[in-house]
Design an enzyme around this catalytic site. Structure first.
Site, PDB file in Angstrom:
ATOM      1  N   VAL A  49       0.872  -1.171   0.000  1.00 52.10           N
ATOM      2  CA  VAL A  49       0.000   0.000   0.000  1.00 52.10           C
ATOM      3  C   VAL A  49       0.911   1.224   0.000  1.00 52.10           C
ATOM      4  O   VAL A  49       1.533   1.544   1.014  1.00 52.10           O
ATOM      5  CB  VAL A  49      -0.933   0.020   1.233  1.00 52.10           C
ATOM      6  CG1 VAL A  49      -1.819   1.264   1.217  1.00 52.10           C
ATOM      7  CG2 VAL A  49      -1.769  -1.249   1.302  1.00 52.10           C
ATOM      8  N   GLU A  61       4.600  -7.522   3.080  1.00 49.01           N
ATOM      9  CA  GLU A  61       4.913  -8.303   4.278  1.00 49.01           C
ATOM     10  C   GLU A  61       4.289  -7.664   5.513  1.00 49.01           C
ATOM     11  O   GLU A  61       3.765  -8.372   6.386  1.00 49.01           O
ATOM     12  CB  GLU A  61       6.440  -8.421   4.457  1.00 49.01           C
ATOM     13  CG  GLU A  61       7.126  -9.215   3.369  1.00 49.01           C
ATOM     14  CD  GLU A  61       7.522  -8.383   2.140  1.00 49.01           C
ATOM     15  OE1 GLU A  61       8.345  -8.881   1.356  1.00 49.01           O
ATOM     16  OE2 GLU A  61       7.037  -7.249   1.971  1.00 49.01           O
TER      17      GLU A  61
END
Length: 136
Positions: A49, A61
Site C-alpha cells: 500500500v 509483508e
C-alpha cells in the site's frame, strides 16, 4: 524444518498473486502480494500500500503480518511456517532486509521462504537474525 508438498507452495503462490491484484501501487507501478501458511493452518495474505510520501509505504509483508495478528485466536496469533511473495514480474520476489526482520519476529529462523530455485529457511536469507527470545 517441515517439508511442504508442492501443492502447498502452489496454493501460497496463488494466494500471493490474488493479493497482488489488491495492491495500491500508483507511484511505483510495482504491485506486490504475499501469502504465508500459519502453524494453525490459516493462510494469511498482504499487499503493498503506497503513499505519496513514498517513505511510509507499507510493504506486502507488513500487510500480511497485520492479517496474521488480526485473524489469530486471542492469545495465539500463530507462527508463520512458509512464505511466498510475488511482484509484477514472473517468479518469486524476496523480501528486503527490513521485511526479513519483521518475518523473523513471527516465523523465526526456520520459516521457509519461497525463491527461484526452491524454498530456503529464513536463516539463510537473514544470518544471525534475532527475535524476542534474544532480548532481556
Amino acid at each position: 524444518m517441515p517439508e511442504l508438498d508442492e501443492r502447498v507452495w502452489d496454493q501460497l503462490r496463488q494466494a500471493a498473486r490474488a493479493a497482488r491484484e489488491l495492491a495500491y501501487a500508483p507511484y511505483s507501478h510495482h504491485p506486490v502480494g504475499a501469502a504465508a501458511l500459519v502453524d494453525d493452518g490459516r493462510i494469511v495474505t498482504g499487499s503493498n500500500v503506497e503513499n505519496a510520501s513514498i517513505g511510509v509505504t507499507l510493504c506486502a509483508e507488513c500487510s500480511l503480518l497485520g492479517d496474521l495478528v488480526r485473524t489469530g485466536a486471542p492469545g495465539h496469533r500463530g507462527r508463520l511456517i512458509a512464505f511466498a511473495c510475488v511482484g509484477p514480474n514472473p517468479g518469486a520476489l524476496l523480501p528486503c532486509g527490513r521485511c526479513r526482520q519483521l518475518l523473523f519476529e513471527h516465523g523465526g529462523a526456520d520459516l521457509l521462504v519461497d525463491r527461484d530455485g526452491g524454498p530456503v529457511p529464513l536463516s539463510f536469507l537473514l544470518p544471525d537474525g534475532f527475535g524476542p527470545d534474544q532480548l532481556p
